[in-house]
Design a protein around this motif. Structure first.
Motif, PDB file in Angstrom:
ATOM      1  N   ARG A  10       1.894  -1.784   7.969  1.00 30.41           N
ATOM      2  CA  ARG A  10       1.681  -2.172   6.573  1.00 30.41           C
ATOM      3  C   ARG A  10       0.221  -2.589   6.353  1.00 30.41           C
ATOM      4  O   ARG A  10      -0.401  -2.232   5.350  1.00 30.41           O
ATOM      5  N   ILE A  13      -1.945   0.442   6.295  1.00 31.20           N
ATOM      6  CA  ILE A  13      -1.770   1.171   5.037  1.00 31.20           C
ATOM      7  C   ILE A  13      -2.544   0.471   3.922  1.00 31.20           C
ATOM      8  O   ILE A  13      -3.227   1.116   3.119  1.00 31.20           O
ATOM      9  N   THR A  16      -6.268   1.068   4.342  1.00 31.05           N
ATOM     10  CA  THR A  16      -6.570   2.444   3.958  1.00 31.05           C
ATOM     11  C   THR A  16      -6.542   2.597   2.443  1.00 31.05           C
ATOM     12  O   THR A  16      -7.413   3.229   1.844  1.00 31.05           O
ATOM     13  N   ARG A  17      -5.561   1.989   1.798  1.00 33.65           N
ATOM     14  CA  ARG A  17      -5.447   2.035   0.337  1.00 33.65           C
ATOM     15  C   ARG A  17      -6.676   1.392  -0.312  1.00 33.65           C
ATOM     16  O   ARG A  17      -7.243   1.915  -1.262  1.00 33.65           O
TER      17      ARG A  17
END
Length: 73
Positions: A10, A13, A16-17
């Protein structure tokens, strides 16, 4: 198999977002700067004036040549 925990995945992610959002905003700002024709005209005023002068002479010369041909014909 991955040995990462769901929390690590998580977190990855989310990083990266965030990185993607920053990259998109940077790209948007660069695109707006490159496509802002008023700013480009202002920054390159001399080149624009020289280019317009050359085009004006070329078009004017072409028109004069066509008129001269028609008068001779």
């Amino acid at each position: 198999m991955s040995t990462r925990s769901p929390e690590e995945i998580r977190g990855s992610i989310e990083r990266t977002r965030h990185d993607l959002a920053v990259s998109v905003e940077d790209l948007r700002a660069k695109f707006q700067a490159l496509t802002d024709w008023r700013r480009q005209m202002s920054e390159h005023r001399t080149a624009v004036i020289v280019g317009a002068t050359v085009v004006g002479f070329a078009v004017g010369g072409g028109i004069a040549a066509l008129i001269g041909r028609r008068r001779r014909a």
